[in-house]
Design a protein around this motif. Sequence first.
Motif, short mmCIF file in Angstrom:
data_model
loop_
_atom_site.label_atom_id
_atom_site.label_comp_id
_atom_site.label_asym_id
_atom_site.label_seq_id
_atom_site.Cartn_x
_atom_site.Cartn_y
_atom_site.Cartn_z
N ASP A 189 0.96 -1.15 0.07
CA ASP A 189 -0.05 -0.04 -0.06
C ASP A 189 0.92 1.18 0.19
O ASP A 189 0.79 2.27 -0.73
N SER A 190 1.90 1.22 0.89
CA SER A 190 2.84 2.28 1.08
C SER A 190 3.51 2.67 -0.38
O SER A 190 3.67 3.75 -0.76
N ILE A 191 3.90 1.38 -0.98
CA ILE A 191 4.62 1.64 -2.33
C ILE A 191 3.95 2.30 -3.20
O ILE A 191 4.24 3.18 -4.11
N ALA A 192 2.53 1.89 -3.51
CA ALA A 192 1.56 2.19 -4.49
C ALA A 192 1.49 3.85 -4.13
O ALA A 192 1.28 4.48 -4.98
N ASP A 193 1.21 4.21 -2.75
CA ASP A 193 1.00 5.61 -2.55
C ASP A 193 2.12 6.44 -2.91
O ASP A 193 2.03 7.58 -3.62
N ILE A 194 3.38 6.12 -2.79
CA ILE A 194 4.55 6.92 -2.88
C ILE A 194 4.67 6.76 -4.68
O ILE A 194 4.93 7.72 -5.04
N GLU A 195 4.47 5.48 -5.46
CA GLU A 195 4.56 5.52 -6.72
C GLU A 195 3.60 6.59 -7.37
O GLU A 195 3.97 7.10 -8.33
N ARG A 196 2.48 6.48 -6.61
CA ARG A 196 1.39 7.53 -7.43
C ARG A 196 1.85 9.05 -7.24
O ARG A 196 1.83 9.68 -8.22
N ARG A 197 2.34 9.26 -6.14
CA ARG A 197 3.09 10.70 -5.82
C ARG A 197 4.16 10.94 -6.83
O ARG A 197 4.12 12.08 -7.37
N LEU A 198 5.03 9.91 -7.15
CA LEU A 198 6.02 10.20 -8.12
C LEU A 198 5.43 10.22 -9.47
O LEU A 198 6.07 11.21 -10.21
N GLU A 199 4.43 9.48 -9.83
CA GLU A 199 3.90 9.86 -11.18
C GLU A 199 3.27 11.20 -11.27
O GLU A 199 3.63 11.75 -12.53
N GLU A 200 2.64 11.58 -10.28
CA GLU A 200 2.24 12.93 -10.53
C GLU A 200 3.03 14.18 -10.23
O GLU A 200 2.77 15.20 -10.72
N SER A 201 4.25 13.83 -9.76
CA SER A 201 5.21 15.10 -9.65
C SER A 201 6.13 14.77 -10.78
O SER A 201 6.10 14.09 -11.52
N SER A 202 7.26 15.97 -10.62
CA SER A 202 7.99 15.76 -11.90
C SER A 202 9.35 15.49 -11.19
O SER A 202 10.51 15.88 -11.67
N VAL A 203 9.63 14.78 -10.17
CA VAL A 203 10.92 14.69 -9.47
C VAL A 203 11.55 13.25 -10.03
O VAL A 203 12.77 13.20 -9.33
N ARG A 204 10.70 12.41 -10.58
CA ARG A 204 11.46 11.30 -11.01
C ARG A 204 12.23 11.35 -12.41
O ARG A 204 11.92 11.92 -13.40
N PRO A 205 13.72 11.14 -12.21
CA PRO A 205 14.43 11.15 -13.23
C PRO A 205 13.95 9.98 -14.40
O PRO A 205 13.30 9.02 -14.10
N ALA A 206 14.13 10.32 -15.52
CA ALA A 206 13.61 9.60 -16.62
C ALA A 206 14.52 8.23 -16.46
O ALA A 206 15.34 8.23 -16.17
N GLY A 207 13.79 7.27 -16.94
CA GLY A 207 14.62 5.72 -16.91
C GLY A 207 14.69 5.06 -15.70
O GLY A 207 15.10 3.99 -15.68
N ILE A 208 14.23 5.52 -14.69
CA ILE A 208 14.02 4.90 -13.40
C ILE A 208 12.56 4.61 -13.21
O ILE A 208 11.77 5.23 -13.32
N SER A 209 12.14 3.34 -12.82
CA SER A 209 10.89 2.94 -12.67
C SER A 209 10.64 3.72 -11.22
O SER A 209 11.41 3.53 -10.36
#
Lengths: 848, 107
Positions: A189-209
């Motif tokens: 559940d926590s993973i899914a939550d953080i993942e969702r936040r990452l998808e919504e923001s622009s902080v994730r570098p390209a090429g990393i899941s």
Amino acid sequence: MSSLNPSSRARLKVALAGQQNAGKSTLFNALTGARQHIANYPGVTVEKKSGTYADGDLKVEVVDLPGTYSLTSFSLEERVARDFLLREKPDVIVNVIDASTLERGLPLTFQLIEMGVQVVVVVNMIDVAERLGLKVDPEALAAQLGVPVIVCVGRRGVGIAELRAAVRQMASCAHVRSPKIVDYGTLEDSIADIERRLEESSVRPAGISSRWLALALLDGGSEAETLLIGPAAERQAIAEAARSARETFGLSAGTSASDHVIACRLRHALDTIQASVQDRRRGLPISERIDRVLLNRWLAPVFLLATIWAVYQLSIVQGYELTKVTWPLLASFRNWASSVLPAAGFLTDPFARAFGLWMVDSVNTLLNYVPIFLILFSLIAILEDSGYMARIAFILDRILKRFGLHGQSTLPMVLAGVFAGGCAVPGVMATKAIPDPRARLATILTVPFMNCLAKVPLYTLLISMFFPENKGLVLFYLSTITVVVALLVAKLLTVTVLRKMETAPFVMELPHYHLPTLTGVLRRAFDRTWLYIKKVGTIVVAVAAVIYVLLQFPGLSADRIAYFQGRAEASIAEFHNRMAGNPFAAAVPSQERLIDLINVYTAYRAEKLNAGGKGASDALDAAYASRHPEFVPFLLRRGTDPNARKASSALKTLADERKTLRREMKEERLTVSALGRIGQAMEPVTRFAGFDWRINVALLSSFAARESSVATLGVLFGSDDGEAKRLEDRMEAQGRTNYTPLTAVSVMLFFALYPPCLATMIMVRLQTASTRWMLFAIVFPTMLGLAVAGTVQLTGWALALDGLTTISVIYGSALALLVVVGLYRSPREVWRTVRATPATINTRETAT
Amino acid sequence: MTDMILSETALETASIAGGRGAWQDDETPARRLDHLRPGESCRVVALLGVGAVRRRLLDMGIVPSVCVEVIRNAPLRDPIEIRVHNTFMTLRRVEANRIEVTAVGES
């Protein structure tokens, strides 16, 4: 293929990832062959090996990542591997795992898959696993993992073609396997939550899941926050969310999120193995059965000593025998050089000749050790590949730990010459395997104390001159006192300058025993020997040239030259006098012909000395007779013709006189030379250590490369032109009168403790990434060496002891000190091993 | 390089709490791995300590609930050799002392 323009080839970048001992390097060699490039990763001391291979129209660059168990950032190697994957974005990652320990390899595989990169799994050393009774089904494993699985035996090149094909196919495949492979249960559940936040923001570098990044953030110890990009506020928000999720999980689950993640991965690995490996192991593995004998409490030290003795016997003792066979080759190379270079004058030689021969001599002295190195490095490669080296670390760790070193300090020490003969350059290089930073630095700083091969000739030289009756004993003292001192120094450094450094655990896998392969062993031996030769080729040759200049400059004054010229002319006149009326005088009608004759005579004597056996000697005579028929009466003392005998005797007198004159000139030139003056300037300081200026000059030049000291001594003790005699013989003939055995002891002990050579210093600089440590490694041993040499002189003088007694006293004191230090346990250590009671546990957790 | 490791470990020490106690079975008193004799087997209950040491042990497969067999002592009693799954590895007594275990008897 070759008709293709190389530049039109598509390029592919492949990274090899996997744990240590999984056979990554062997696989790397099998893939890339000889086309390798070794450098460091930017900014760190971790070695980066890269190479290429061609696959049809593809040019594939392979990078061998450091061996890691996971992709967190707990160790330098892990951080380097992770950063490479994130920044360089290789097209395909080849994940190498050891077939017999899949449960420890698979968690890394899961992490790579979670990253969302193209992964090809190599199940390596399948032959070993099968012998153990493990049957890996690659198809079932591939089905479980959802990525291609190739079965390999890297050592034999089995599966390499299949691996290349899989890499090629994977690179052209657009589809990436879903990063969801491990089920993290209550953490999902926590993973899914953080993942969702990452998808919504622009902080994730390209090429990393986002799944991998979310896991890394929740894991906590991975510095994952530093991987985020974009606006600071968004980054902080995400990091904050991960932190609170981590804390909530910790409270409700009763275990930390990172422990939970590791446990889930291991459980999934075991499930995967269950579905793809048939375990038909029965009884004990063969390795364990061998270890029952080799690591038996009482037998282990016996086998260890036997191994060390065998390595010493084969490499040093037999190696020296072998150099007696190879030395004539080098000597004939010198004679050849001597014959092609411009001819010698009566008193002085043309520059090209003098300098050329100097360089040949310098290189020859070094190349003389090559056979020893080849044997030594082959044996060490056998110890490493077979798995016994890890057992040596296991046996010796207790002792080494006491002195601030590490079980894995053994290999660097052995390479550097723990049994009298090695080289500090590969020794310092090998320290990179030591996982404990403090022990690693202590090892780097003490490895140069070991007896490198270049120290040995000086020892043998001085020992055979001054201690001919006690050769064995003195050599034993010298070869063991370096270990004693190294341990003491390591302890001293550990409790002083290195006190505050972080240490790491000694947790090491004991690999299964392997039968080393011939190619593997030879490759390693040749690589390491080549490293040594490269050192000859660059630094030593350059320094030899510098020293040559320092020795020749500024040269003799005009009236001294005139003086020697006068003596030379007198002896030539004497020769003509004796030859008056002799029919053979016709062979030397002019001064030029006379010099020719003397040169031919000198060359003939040199080759005669070098020729082994009567057959070779006769062949040599025949060769000279046909080449210089007119000189035969002078050269070959045969027949009963009194004129011939007279001619030959007159020539011998002249040649001897010329030799004497040249030696006197050389000595005078040396006395007034730049290096000679430096040596003389240092004499007031070094006198208390028993060194006169000649020894100073030799020691100064030895910093460039230890070998140079012997080469310089060679000059100091007058290497006469054309004489390919071993230095031992030369020095013995001339040196005995000047020095006492006490001086020899001082010189040898100073030499044993003296700073490492220039090449080693450069390696220390590379391995510590610090100029300060390099300078420390120069200054400290010099001081120590001078102090010990001074003590020798003082003890010998105060107690009126001879050389042998003094060295025995020094040796005994060092040994006693070692025992005292070894038995002494620091308060901290006692405190650490106190039996744990609940009350002490908490304090220890926080304090250490 | 060493500075980096140093500061990072300090960081970990500050941020990760030790996981002691949570896995402890109240029925059998916990022992430490270094108290076991060669030939004895045990189950890992918890890893004490923090940072790199702990992580290294975890990466080597020494995780709670895993079965560990003590194979032998080194000739000088330290370090010890253990078997986890199919892997033989060695660790010092100081580190073994950080591993809380319950004995499962002779193997």
